[in-house]
Design a protein around this motif. Structure first.
Motif, PDB file in Angstrom:
ATOM      1  N   THR A   7       0.627  -1.240   0.071  1.00 26.11           N
ATOM      2  CA  THR A   7       0.036  -0.027  -0.049  1.00 26.11           C
ATOM      3  C   THR A   7       0.987   1.370  -0.012  1.00 26.11           C
ATOM      4  N   GLU A   9       0.457   5.019   0.618  1.00 25.98           N
ATOM      5  CA  GLU A   9      -0.330   5.932   1.447  1.00 25.98           C
ATOM      6  C   GLU A   9       0.310   7.443   1.004  1.00 25.98           C
ATOM      7  N   SER A  43      -4.617   9.759   2.087  1.00 27.68           N
ATOM      8  CA  SER A  43      -4.708   9.712   3.404  1.00 27.68           C
ATOM      9  C   SER A  43      -5.395  11.115   3.745  1.00 27.68           C
ATOM     10  N   ARG A  50       3.662   6.987   3.091  1.00 27.64           N
ATOM     11  CA  ARG A  50       4.086   5.763   3.725  1.00 27.64           C
ATOM     12  C   ARG A  50       3.904   4.647   2.520  1.00 27.64           C
ATOM     13  N   TYR A  52       3.646   0.490   2.906  1.00 24.33           N
ATOM     14  CA  TYR A  52       3.248  -0.657   3.556  1.00 24.33           C
ATOM     15  C   TYR A  52       3.432  -1.969   2.902  1.00 24.33           C
ATOM     16  N   ASP A  54       2.009  -5.662   3.508  1.00 26.98           N
ATOM     17  CA  ASP A  54       0.794  -6.185   4.399  1.00 26.98           C
ATOM     18  C   ASP A  54       0.276  -5.051   5.214  1.00 26.98           C
ATOM     19  N   ASP A  55       0.485  -5.039   6.548  1.00 23.84           N
ATOM     20  CA  ASP A  55       0.017  -3.881   7.338  1.00 23.84           C
ATOM     21  C   ASP A  55       1.125  -3.239   8.079  1.00 23.84           C
ATOM     22  N   LYS A  56       2.310  -3.622   7.596  1.00 19.58           N
ATOM     23  CA  LYS A  56       3.633  -3.164   8.543  1.00 19.58           C
ATOM     24  C   LYS A  56       4.047  -1.826   7.622  1.00 19.58           C
ATOM     25  N   VAL A  57       4.440  -0.949   8.501  1.00 17.40           N
ATOM     26  CA  VAL A  57       5.386   0.340   7.804  1.00 17.40           C
ATOM     27  C   VAL A  57       6.432  -0.083   7.196  1.00 17.40           C
ATOM     28  N   ALA A  58       6.948   0.057   5.924  1.00 14.85           N
ATOM     29  CA  ALA A  58       8.125  -0.163   5.520  1.00 14.85           C
ATOM     30  C   ALA A  58       8.765   1.100   5.542  1.00 14.85           C
ATOM     31  N   ASP A  60       8.173   5.739   6.180  1.00 17.22           N
ATOM     32  CA  ASP A  60       7.379   6.724   6.333  1.00 17.22           C
ATOM     33  C   ASP A  60       8.276   7.952   6.245  1.00 17.22           C
ATOM     34  N   HIS A  80      11.619  -6.678   3.055  1.00 15.90           N
ATOM     35  CA  HIS A  80      10.609  -7.584   3.501  1.00 15.90           C
ATOM     36  C   HIS A  80       9.909  -8.592   2.829  1.00 15.90           C
TER      37      HIS A  80
END
Length: 92
Positions: A7, A9, A43, A50, A52, A54-58, A60, A80
């Motif tokens: 993702t 964002e 956003s 940002r 991501y 999956d749901d982890k921020v890679a 920012d 990741h």
């Protein structure tokens, strides 16, 4: 092999949609075997950019002191989704 959801964002008020789409395209080209889905997420938070996995921020933007070069985004995503993958010229 597990495939990942990426993702991107971004802040639409900052006019970063084109940057987000460009990075998404770069990631799709580089990680076509590892990515199941990539999405762009506008956003409601001002100044957000940002990445991501999956749901982890890679990545920012605010925590990393600004935008990175595409090479850096690829390295972070690679770490990741497939740490052993060579990124060729993007590696150096």
């Amino acid at each position: 092999m597990k495939k990942f959801k990426i993702t991107v964002e971004y802040c639409p008020k900052c006019k970063w949609m084109l940057r987000a789409a460009w990075i998404a395209q770069e990631l799709l080209i580089t990680f076509e075997e590892e990515i199941d889905e990539i999405s762009l997420k506008p956003s409601g938070i001002s100044g957000i950019f940002r990445l991501y996995v999956d749901d982890k921020v890679a990545f920012d933007r605010k925590e990393n002191g600004g935008f990175a070069e595409p090479k850096r985004y690829k390295q972070l995503i690679r770490d990741h989704v497939n740490p052993l993958k060579s990124l060729g010229h993007s590696e150096h």
